[in-house]
Design an enzyme around this catalytic site. Structure first.
Site, short mmCIF file in Angstrom:
data_model
loop_
_atom_site.label_atom_id
_atom_site.label_comp_id
_atom_site.label_asym_id
_atom_site.label_seq_id
_atom_site.Cartn_x
_atom_site.Cartn_y
_atom_site.Cartn_z
N MET A 62 -3.56 4.88 1.44
CA MET A 62 -3.99 5.28 2.67
C MET A 62 -4.93 6.62 2.52
O MET A 62 -5.72 6.98 3.76
CB MET A 62 -2.60 5.89 3.46
N ILE B 185 0.87 -1.13 -0.08
CA ILE B 185 0.15 0.08 0.13
C ILE B 185 0.71 1.15 0.02
O ILE B 185 2.09 1.06 0.25
CB ILE B 185 -0.83 -0.11 1.23
N CYS B 186 0.48 2.26 -0.50
CA CYS B 186 0.96 3.72 -0.49
C CYS B 186 -0.03 4.67 -0.13
O CYS B 186 -0.96 4.43 0.75
CB CYS B 186 1.89 3.90 -1.92
N ARG B 187 0.09 5.73 -0.52
CA ARG B 187 -0.93 6.71 -0.31
C ARG B 187 -2.15 6.70 -1.48
O ARG B 187 -3.22 7.08 -0.84
CB ARG B 187 -0.24 8.27 -0.67
N GLY C 247 -1.88 4.48 -4.45
CA GLY C 247 -1.88 3.03 -5.23
C GLY C 247 -0.91 3.29 -6.30
O GLY C 247 -0.48 2.32 -7.01
#
Length: 123
Positions: free
Chosen positions: A114, A86-88, A90
């Site tokens: 996120m 996961i990141c901020r 995608g």
């Protein structure tokens, strides 16, 4: 062809689409599936930068910034572990997934990030 056969045929065509995540060897899941995957033993791998991670992350997540993964750093990773990347938003998680799947890591990518997470976070 029977109705079920047509459905299978169409599904295979969609999966065989050029450049899909499935073709690259990993699946992309919806953010709503993260908790269930964690419950099944997968670890959240947050590939945002250290400062972003410190601002709040999914409980139990580990941090391996994409910038460090690109330089070959793998200290926090274990090939025996399954990961939820996961990141901020995608984009970075997709890039990290492509990098790590080629090295034999077991993972799924989260389509959102996120910025869409509504569950609890830790700091």
């Amino acid at each position: 062809m029977k109705k079920v056969s047509w459905i299978v045929f169409v599904a295979l065509l969609l999966l065989a689409g050029c450049g899909t995540e499935a073709e690259k060897g990993y699946l992309t899941v919806d953010i709503s599936q993260v908790q269930q995957l964690q419950d099944d033993g997968a670890v959240v791998l947050d590939v945002r930068e250290v400062e972003e991670f410190a601002e709040g992350h999914i409980i139990g997540a580990i941090n391996a910034p994409l910038s460090k993964l690109k330089t070959g750093e793998r200290a926090v990773l274990d090939k025996k572990q399954s990961y939820i990347v996961i990141c901020r938003s995608g984009s970075r998680s997709k890039e990290a997934s492509e990098l790590l799947i080629d090295e034999g890591y077991d993972l799924v990518n989260v389509s959102e990030g996120m910025s869409s997470w509504t569950g609890e976070v830790e700091y």
